[in-house]
Design a protein around this motif. Structure first.
Motif, PDB file in Angstrom:
ATOM      1  N   TRP A  40       0.622   1.943   7.267  1.00 26.90           N
ATOM      2  CA  TRP A  40      -0.511   1.554   6.425  1.00 26.90           C
ATOM      3  C   TRP A  40      -1.293   0.405   7.044  1.00 26.90           C
ATOM      4  O   TRP A  40      -2.522   0.373   6.959  1.00 26.90           O
ATOM      5  CB  TRP A  40      -0.026   1.224   5.020  1.00 26.90           C
TER       6      TRP A  40
ATOM      7  N   GLN B 293       0.834  -1.197   0.000  1.00 24.24           N
ATOM      8  CA  GLN B 293       0.000   0.000   0.000  1.00 24.24           C
ATOM      9  C   GLN B 293       0.875   1.255   0.000  1.00 24.24           C
ATOM     10  O   GLN B 293       0.584   2.222  -0.726  1.00 24.24           O
ATOM     11  CB  GLN B 293      -0.914   0.030   1.215  1.00 24.24           C
ATOM     12  N   ALA B 294       1.924   1.243   0.806  1.00 23.66           N
ATOM     13  CA  ALA B 294       2.832   2.396   0.868  1.00 23.66           C
ATOM     14  C   ALA B 294       3.438   2.680  -0.500  1.00 23.66           C
ATOM     15  O   ALA B 294       3.520   3.840  -0.927  1.00 23.66           O
ATOM     16  CB  ALA B 294       3.938   2.140   1.894  1.00 23.66           C
TER      17      ALA B 294
END
Length: 178
Positions: free
Chosen positions: A67, A32-33
């Motif tokens: 995240w 996600q990052a």
């Protein structure tokens, strides 16, 4: 929740990757990052200046733990390819608000974001909501306005001393048969 895209038929396997949709897991945090960082820095390049994108990207660290922690704040849906998160959506279900929607730049415009939104809309309907809101970047707003979202106006947010334009959007939800 785990679903495949409709273009995952054997004949389309050579054309596009197999995308699966599911609820996020803590191990998705690192991906996600990276999706966030690359979507902002590369994906939004045609719509925001380097200074704007750097300020935007700096709002969230490239750390998996941050995240993963956000997954406790929002219902997070992910699109995966070969087990890796390539897109995600963070949804505030009680507030009926899509907080974030990002897709890996090279996979943009292939329906991944739209499919994540469909899953989010279904969740909101299941929780009794009749509408959804979303604060969209210039890039995302263009697409959503063509797909039934209504423009509620421009908002300006400041990130790292830099003003960024976004659009407040709303969509009336209706049940769809799948």
């Amino acid at each position: 929740m785990e679903t495949m895209t409709t273009n995952d038929s054997p004949n389309s396997a050579a054309r596009s990757p197999r995308i699966l949709y599911r609820q996020a897991r803590a191990r998705d945090g690192a991906d996600q990052a990276e999706v966030f960082h690359h979507a902002v820095m590369q994906g939004a390049a045609a719509h925001y200046s380097v200074e704007e994108r750097e300020a935007w990207a700096a709002t969230m660290p490239r750390e998996a733990s941050v995240w993963a922690a956000r997954q406790t704040l929002y219902t997070t849906l992910v699109a995966t390819c070969d087990g890796r998160c390539v897109g995600f959506l963070e949804l505030d279900v009680p507030g009926a608000h899509v907080h974030t929607l990002y897709v890996w730049p090279s996979l943009a415009r292939r329906g991944i974001g739209s499919t994540l939104l469909l899953h989010a809309e279904r969740l909101l309907l299941e929780h009794g909501h009749g509408r959804a809101t979303l604060d969209a970047s210039r890039m995302l707003a263009e697409s959503l306005l063509r797909h039934g979202w209504q423009d509620l106006g421009v908002e300006w947010v400041t990130r790292g001393g830099v003003k960024l334009e976004r659009r407040r959007l709303e969509k009336r939800l209706s049940a769809i048969e799948t």
